[in-house]
Write a protein that holds these residues in place. Structure first.
Motif, mmCIF file in Angstrom:
data_model
loop_
_atom_site.group_PDB
_atom_site.id
_atom_site.type_symbol
_atom_site.label_atom_id
_atom_site.label_comp_id
_atom_site.label_asym_id
_atom_site.label_seq_id
_atom_site.Cartn_x
_atom_site.Cartn_y
_atom_site.Cartn_z
ATOM 1 N N ALA A 47 0.843 -1.192 0.000
ATOM 2 C CA ALA A 47 0.000 0.000 0.000
ATOM 3 C C ALA A 47 0.877 1.240 0.000
ATOM 4 N N ALA A 48 0.323 2.340 -0.485
ATOM 5 C CA ALA A 48 1.048 3.607 -0.500
ATOM 6 C C ALA A 48 0.091 4.757 -0.272
ATOM 7 N N ILE A 49 0.650 5.864 0.221
ATOM 8 C CA ILE A 49 -0.128 7.081 0.434
ATOM 9 C C ILE A 49 0.706 8.277 0.008
ATOM 10 N N ARG A 50 0.065 9.183 -0.692
ATOM 11 C CA ARG A 50 0.722 10.433 -1.063
ATOM 12 C C ARG A 50 0.462 11.411 0.090
ATOM 13 N N TRP A 51 1.500 11.807 0.788
ATOM 14 C CA TRP A 51 1.336 12.618 2.007
ATOM 15 C C TRP A 51 0.612 13.915 1.699
ATOM 16 N N SER A 52 0.906 14.491 0.542
ATOM 17 C CA SER A 52 0.219 15.708 0.132
ATOM 18 C C SER A 52 -1.000 15.318 -0.674
ATOM 19 N N GLY A 53 -2.171 15.481 -0.110
ATOM 20 C CA GLY A 53 -3.394 15.120 -0.799
ATOM 21 C C GLY A 53 -4.058 13.876 -0.246
ATOM 22 N N GLY A 54 -3.258 12.934 0.239
ATOM 23 C CA GLY A 54 -3.798 11.765 0.910
ATOM 24 C C GLY A 54 -4.299 10.641 0.030
ATOM 25 N N SER A 55 -4.012 10.681 -1.273
ATOM 26 C CA SER A 55 -4.439 9.574 -2.138
ATOM 27 C C SER A 55 -3.771 8.274 -1.709
ATOM 28 N N THR A 56 -4.535 7.191 -1.793
ATOM 29 C CA THR A 56 -4.023 5.885 -1.365
ATOM 30 C C THR A 56 -4.088 4.874 -2.498
#
Length: 124
Positions: A47-56
């Motif tokens: 799994a991954a998350i974009r810290w800016s924006g929060g997309s997963t």
């Protein structure tokens, strides 16, 4: 530095929550991800998350069972793992990179920082 914790031994169907605390940097413009590696197998994306924006983003094998989230105040990323299966058994690694192109977010080579890993064992 990334410090992963929360692993352990759990029965199939159980839950665990992994945490990855980042020190030495603020994760404001980072992608954070969990990968796992079972004995004799290659490291695989979880799994991954974009810290800016929060997309997963999730691997198909964990979609609907795992959830990645972040706490900006604590500079920590979590992986909530529910309905665990024996095939989820692996060492789980937290990895980080400065925000980059989305097409590489599932690939371990695209990450620059990683922690020591935490063992997750699911018994049948």
């Amino acid at each position: 530095q990334l410090q992963a914790s929360g692993g352990g031994l759990v029965q199939a169907g159980g839950s665990l929550r992994l945490a990855c605390a980042a020190s030495g940097r603020t994760l404001g413009n980072y992608d954070m991800a969990w990968f796992r590696q079972a004995p004799g197998k290659e490291r695989e994306f979880v799994a991954a998350i974009r810290w800016s924006g929060g997309s997963t983003y999730y691997a198909d094998s964990v979609k609907g069972r795992f959830a990645i989230s972040g706490d900006k105040a604590k500079n920590t990323v979590y992986l909530q793992m529910n309905s665990l299966k024996p095939e989820d058994t692996a060492v789980y690694f937290c990895e980080a990179r400065i925000r980059n192109i989305l097409t590489t977010i599932r690939f371990a080579y695209a990450y620059d920082y990683w922690g020591q890993g935490t063992q997750v064992t699911v018994s049948s």
